[in-house]
Scaffold this motif. Structure first.
Motif, PDB file in Angstrom:
ATOM      1  N   ASP A   1      41.926  56.021  20.941  1.00 14.03           N
ATOM      2  CA  ASP A   1      40.965  56.407  21.974  1.00 14.03           C
ATOM      3  C   ASP A   1      41.562  57.350  23.005  1.00 14.03           C
ATOM      4  OD1 ASP A   1      39.026  54.850  20.817  1.00 14.03           O
ATOM      5  OD2 ASP A   1      39.370  53.105  22.103  1.00 14.03           O
ATOM      6  N   GLU A   2      42.769  57.854  22.731  1.00 14.54           N
ATOM      7  CA  GLU A   2      43.457  58.686  23.720  1.00 14.54           C
ATOM      8  C   GLU A   2      42.753  60.022  23.961  1.00 14.54           C
ATOM      9  OE1 GLU A   2      45.784  58.805  19.777  1.00 14.54           O
ATOM     10  OE2 GLU A   2      44.848  57.290  21.073  1.00 14.54           O
ATOM     11  N   SER A   3      42.071  60.562  22.978  1.00 21.88           N
ATOM     12  CA  SER A   3      41.370  61.834  23.178  1.00 21.88           C
ATOM     13  C   SER A   3      40.199  61.672  24.140  1.00 21.88           C
ATOM     14  CB  SER A   3      40.877  62.392  21.836  1.00 21.88           C
ATOM     15  OG  SER A   3      41.963  62.778  21.023  1.00 21.88           O
ATOM     16  N   ARG A   4      39.476  60.544  24.028  1.00 17.97           N
ATOM     17  CA  ARG A   4      38.384  60.297  24.964  1.00 17.97           C
ATOM     18  C   ARG A   4      38.918  60.146  26.388  1.00 17.97           C
ATOM     19  NH1 ARG A   4      36.482  56.067  22.853  1.00 17.97           N
ATOM     20  NH2 ARG A   4      34.782  56.983  21.626  1.00 17.97           N
ATOM     21  N   LEU A   5      40.033  59.448  26.535  1.00 18.58           N
ATOM     22  CA  LEU A   5      40.633  59.295  27.858  1.00 18.58           C
ATOM     23  C   LEU A   5      41.046  60.658  28.413  1.00 18.58           C
ATOM     24  CD1 LEU A   5      42.936  56.515  29.122  1.00 18.58           C
ATOM     25  CD2 LEU A   5      43.661  58.886  29.453  1.00 18.58           C
ATOM     26  N   ALA A   6      41.672  61.473  27.576  1.00 24.88           N
ATOM     27  CA  ALA A   6      42.120  62.797  28.018  1.00 24.88           C
ATOM     28  C   ALA A   6      40.931  63.655  28.444  1.00 24.88           C
ATOM     29  CB  ALA A   6      42.912  63.483  26.916  1.00 24.88           C
ATOM     30  N   ASP A   7      39.845  63.597  27.691  1.00 27.80           N
ATOM     31  CA  ASP A   7      38.668  64.397  28.038  1.00 27.80           C
ATOM     32  C   ASP A   7      38.049  63.925  29.350  1.00 27.80           C
ATOM     33  OD1 ASP A   7      38.942  65.992  25.818  1.00 27.80           O
ATOM     34  OD2 ASP A   7      37.452  64.910  24.614  1.00 27.80           O
ATOM     35  N   ALA A   8      38.084  62.617  29.605  1.00 28.13           N
ATOM     36  CA  ALA A   8      37.565  62.103  30.867  1.00 28.13           C
ATOM     37  C   ALA A   8      38.407  62.598  32.041  1.00 28.13           C
ATOM     38  CB  ALA A   8      37.539  60.576  30.843  1.00 28.13           C
ATOM     39  N   VAL A   9      39.721  62.617  31.861  1.00 32.10           N
ATOM     40  CA  VAL A   9      40.597  63.140  32.917  1.00 32.10           C
ATOM     41  C   VAL A   9      40.326  64.625  33.131  1.00 32.10           C
ATOM     42  CG1 VAL A   9      43.001  63.612  33.530  1.00 32.10           C
ATOM     43  CG2 VAL A   9      42.368  61.384  32.559  1.00 32.10           C
ATOM     44  N   ARG A  10      40.124  65.372  32.057  1.00 29.72           N
ATOM     45  CA  ARG A  10      39.812  66.804  32.192  1.00 29.72           C
ATOM     46  C   ARG A  10      38.500  67.013  32.955  1.00 29.72           C
ATOM     47  NH1 ARG A  10      41.733  66.789  26.455  1.00 29.72           N
ATOM     48  NH2 ARG A  10      43.834  67.717  26.496  1.00 29.72           N
ATOM     49  N   SER A  11      37.524  66.156  32.722  1.00 28.99           N
ATOM     50  CA  SER A  11      36.276  66.241  33.460  1.00 28.99           C
ATOM     51  C   SER A  11      36.500  65.978  34.943  1.00 28.99           C
ATOM     52  CB  SER A  11      35.260  65.247  32.893  1.00 28.99           C
ATOM     53  OG  SER A  11      34.016  65.355  33.552  1.00 28.99           O
ATOM     54  N   ALA A  12      37.397  65.045  35.269  1.00 27.51           N
ATOM     55  CA  ALA A  12      37.743  64.798  36.663  1.00 27.51           C
ATOM     56  C   ALA A  12      38.423  66.025  37.281  1.00 27.51           C
ATOM     57  CB  ALA A  12      38.655  63.578  36.767  1.00 27.51           C
ATOM     58  N   VAL A  13      39.298  66.666  36.517  1.00 24.30           N
ATOM     59  CA  VAL A  13      39.944  67.891  37.003  1.00 24.30           C
ATOM     60  C   VAL A  13      38.899  68.947  37.320  1.00 24.30           C
ATOM     61  CG1 VAL A  13      41.449  69.810  36.352  1.00 24.30           C
ATOM     62  CG2 VAL A  13      42.118  67.467  35.786  1.00 24.30           C
ATOM     63  N   ASP A  14      37.924  69.113  36.437  1.00 24.48           N
ATOM     64  CA  ASP A  14      36.894  70.128  36.633  1.00 24.48           C
ATOM     65  C   ASP A  14      36.081  69.885  37.907  1.00 24.48           C
ATOM     66  OD1 ASP A  14      37.662  71.352  34.287  1.00 24.48           O
ATOM     67  OD2 ASP A  14      36.084  70.429  33.062  1.00 24.48           O
TER      68      ASP A  14
END
Length: 358
Positions: free
Chosen positions: A240-253
């Motif tokens: 599930d690490e890709s979903r976590l990474a994408d969520a963090v990227r959304s926070a960055v945005d």
């Protein structure tokens, strides 16, 4: 702090150490929150300054006072070389999020810019509510009212809003339970008080799902400080690490700064993911310590230099930093103990390099 970074490569020279000490001493800012130590803290600090690890019974939420949990804080953007070593040492673990060097370098460059003061405040609590998190949930329930009141007193025009994202794991009573932003602090307190802990079973949980929900909250744009405190004691499931990474990227945005809070039981994968989320979003990594005597033993983080304060003081200090745009280290009276023997906000390591405590 910017001046200290410029001097860090030469700090091991003995004739520069007095200058560095003076520079560091001058970096501390006056807190807008006006924090001071409270006499009602109901923990005993070990007289020898060491950790007091050991399991204790879960607290009665109705019988505990605010201010009991203790925590340290670390900024990986202030200590980017040390962070790089940590990533290198642990990057082969199964399940590490797939952030790129370019993403990390971009975040580090952004951290060097002046953030400026903010006018309004949005805070999300992202809480693991599985069975092992009873102690942390009880104390958060006890501390919220005092935290919100102190923020309101110090930043009366901040129009503070709070959101709550509760999460467990697949197969539990719920995967996520989301409550979007509200400025009604009494209503938020009631919602937080209704939260309970249960489930989990295996060690990993579903923070990837929770962070994705957090990123989808109704965050205000513009000159708003946007913070997410992610309190957890376990990592995501491998896979599930890709979903976590994408969520963090959304926070960055959205310029949402994630402040993970590592509870008892956190392993290296959880620390890796939490510190990565904090570094990439310009948050900081908070970690609970054994000084409170609450809960199970807390793993010593892979961090060479830190201050331990009350957890509520650490949270208020992070809000202060975000709202004012100015760094502030804890006052002498707030410090319970130190890790790595920092002097004037810095530690010199065995290899002669210097790191900055937060």
């Amino acid at each position: 702090r910017d001046e200290i970074r410029d001097w860090s490569s030469d700090v091991c020279s003995s004739d520069l150490l007095p200058l560095v000490a003076l520079l560091l001493a001058g970096c501390s800012k006056q807190s807008a929150l006006g924090l001071s130590p409270s006499a009602d803290a109901d923990y005993d600090v070990p007289s020898d300054g060491t950790d007091s690890a050991g399991d204790t019974a879960s607290p009665d939420p109705d019988g505990e006072q605010a201010g009991t949990l203790t925590a340290g804080v670390w900024d990986d953007n202030d200590n980017y070389d040390v962070f790089g070593s940590f990533l290198s040492d642990n990057g082969q673990l199964a399940g590490t999020p797939d952030f790129t060097d370019a993403e990390r370098d971009s975040a580090h460059a952004r951290s060097e810019q002046d953030p400026g003061a903010k006018n309004t405040l949005d805070v999300a609590l992202v809480l693991d509510t599985t069975g092992s998190m009873g102690d942390e949930l009880a104390y958060l329930q006890a501390e919220f009212d005092a935290l919100a009141n102190q923020i309101g007193s110090s930043f009366p025009n901040a129009q503070q809003r709070w959101a709550l994202v509760l999460y467990r794991d697949h197969g539990d009573a719920y995967l996520t339970d989301v409550h979007d932003f509200t400025s009604d602090l009494a209503a938020f307190q009631a919602t937080l008080n209704d939260a309970s802990f249960d489930g989990g079973g295996d060690y990993p949980e579903a923070p990837d799902q929770a962070l994705d929900e957090m990123a989808g909250l109704d965050w205000r744009s513009g000159n708003t400080a946007r913070l997410a405190f992610w309190v957890a004691d376990a990592p995501h499931h491998v896979g599930d690490e890709s979903r976590l990474a994408d969520a963090v990227r959304s926070a960055v945005d959205q310029d949402v700064h994630i402040y993970p809070v590592a509870a008892s039981g956190v392993d290296v994968l959880a620390e890796y993911s939490m510190r990565s989320a904090a570094q990439l979003t310009l948050g900081r990594y908070l970690f609970l310590t054994d000084d409170s005597g609450v809960g199970g033993a807390h793993r010593e983080p892979s961090i060479p230099c830190y201050f331990v304060t009350r957890f509520d003081h650490a949270v208020l200090r992070m809000v202060d930093v975000e709202m004012t745009g100015e760094y502030r280290e804890p006052t002498e009276d707030e410090i319970i103990r130190t890790g790595g023997a920092p002097e004037d906000g810095a530690c010199q390591l065995a290899d002669g390099s210097t790191v900055l405590s937060f």
